[in-house]
Design a protein around this motif. Structure first.
Motif, short mmCIF file in Angstrom:
data_model
loop_
_atom_site.label_atom_id
_atom_site.label_comp_id
_atom_site.label_asym_id
_atom_site.label_seq_id
_atom_site.Cartn_x
_atom_site.Cartn_y
_atom_site.Cartn_z
N VAL A 239 33.92 -30.45 -8.95
CA VAL A 239 35.32 -30.08 -8.62
C VAL A 239 35.52 -30.09 -7.39
N VAL A 240 36.62 -30.65 -6.64
CA VAL A 240 36.99 -30.41 -5.41
C VAL A 240 38.23 -29.73 -5.58
N TYR A 241 38.19 -28.60 -4.51
CA TYR A 241 39.25 -27.69 -4.57
C TYR A 241 40.44 -27.86 -3.69
N PRO A 242 41.57 -27.34 -3.60
CA PRO A 242 42.56 -27.73 -2.79
C PRO A 242 42.28 -27.40 -1.18
N PRO A 243 43.06 -27.89 -0.38
CA PRO A 243 42.49 -28.17 1.03
C PRO A 243 42.77 -26.56 1.63
N ASP A 244 42.12 -26.20 2.38
CA ASP A 244 42.43 -24.90 3.27
C ASP A 244 43.38 -25.19 4.28
N GLU A 245 43.34 -24.09 5.05
CA GLU A 245 44.48 -24.23 6.20
C GLU A 245 43.78 -25.17 7.28
N TYR A 246 42.44 -25.43 7.30
CA TYR A 246 41.93 -26.44 8.30
C TYR A 246 41.59 -27.59 7.81
N GLY A 247 42.05 -28.06 6.59
CA GLY A 247 41.96 -29.12 5.87
C GLY A 247 40.64 -29.58 5.10
N GLY A 248 39.81 -28.54 4.97
CA GLY A 248 38.52 -28.70 4.37
C GLY A 248 38.84 -28.25 2.74
N ARG A 249 38.02 -28.76 1.93
CA ARG A 249 38.04 -28.80 0.49
C ARG A 249 36.74 -28.46 -0.02
N ARG A 250 36.64 -27.16 -0.59
CA ARG A 250 35.26 -26.78 -1.13
C ARG A 250 34.82 -27.70 -2.30
N VAL A 251 33.58 -28.26 -2.43
CA VAL A 251 33.15 -28.74 -3.52
C VAL A 251 32.19 -28.36 -4.31
N ARG A 252 32.27 -28.16 -5.53
CA ARG A 252 31.27 -27.70 -6.48
C ARG A 252 30.64 -28.65 -7.30
N ILE A 253 29.42 -28.65 -7.32
CA ILE A 253 28.81 -29.67 -8.47
C ILE A 253 27.66 -29.00 -9.29
N ASP A 254 27.89 -29.53 -10.71
CA ASP A 254 27.17 -28.65 -11.52
C ASP A 254 27.20 -27.23 -11.46
N GLY A 255 28.04 -26.73 -11.05
CA GLY A 255 28.37 -25.09 -11.10
C GLY A 255 27.72 -24.69 -9.76
N GLU A 256 27.41 -25.28 -8.81
CA GLU A 256 26.88 -24.84 -7.40
C GLU A 256 28.01 -25.37 -6.28
N LEU A 257 28.28 -24.25 -5.46
CA LEU A 257 29.12 -24.58 -4.33
C LEU A 257 28.28 -25.27 -3.27
N LEU A 258 28.54 -26.55 -2.86
CA LEU A 258 27.72 -27.30 -2.03
C LEU A 258 28.27 -27.27 -0.49
N GLY A 259 29.49 -27.01 -0.30
CA GLY A 259 30.15 -26.89 0.81
C GLY A 259 31.61 -27.22 1.05
N ARG A 260 31.83 -27.56 2.32
CA ARG A 260 33.44 -27.78 2.42
C ARG A 260 33.47 -29.24 3.00
N ALA A 261 34.24 -30.19 2.21
CA ALA A 261 34.45 -31.65 2.61
C ALA A 261 35.71 -31.71 3.49
N TYR A 262 35.73 -32.52 4.51
CA TYR A 262 36.83 -32.78 5.41
C TYR A 262 37.24 -34.46 5.09
#
Length: 71
Positions: A8-31
């Motif tokens: 799951v790639v979540y909506p962009p935040d105010e900085y343009g980053g999108r949280r990435v969750r893989i197999d239930g674990e939040l791995l970080g923010r993608a730009y």
């Protein structure tokens, strides 16, 4: 990209980053698609690149597709 892990790639935040969750674990923010591909590689998906990420039907894009990086 051959993966059955829920991605799951979540909506962009105010900085343009999108949280990435893989197999239930939040791995970080993608730009970028490159960042999403790197998270997938770290999760064990081999031989994945930006094109694979952009075209994969296995990724749930919330708040915009793979080309949306602005809030």
């Amino acid at each position: 990209m051959a993966s059955v892990m829920p991605v799951v790639v979540y909506p962009p935040d105010e900085y343009g980053g999108r949280r990435v969750r893989i197999d239930g674990e939040l791995l970080g923010r993608a730009y970028s698609l490159r960042d999403v591909a790197e998270f997938l590689r770290r999760a064990g998906v081999e031989d994945v690149d930006e094109t694979d990420v952009e075209q994969s039907g296995l990724i749930e894009w919330r708040g915009g597709g793979p080309n949306v990086w602005k809030h």
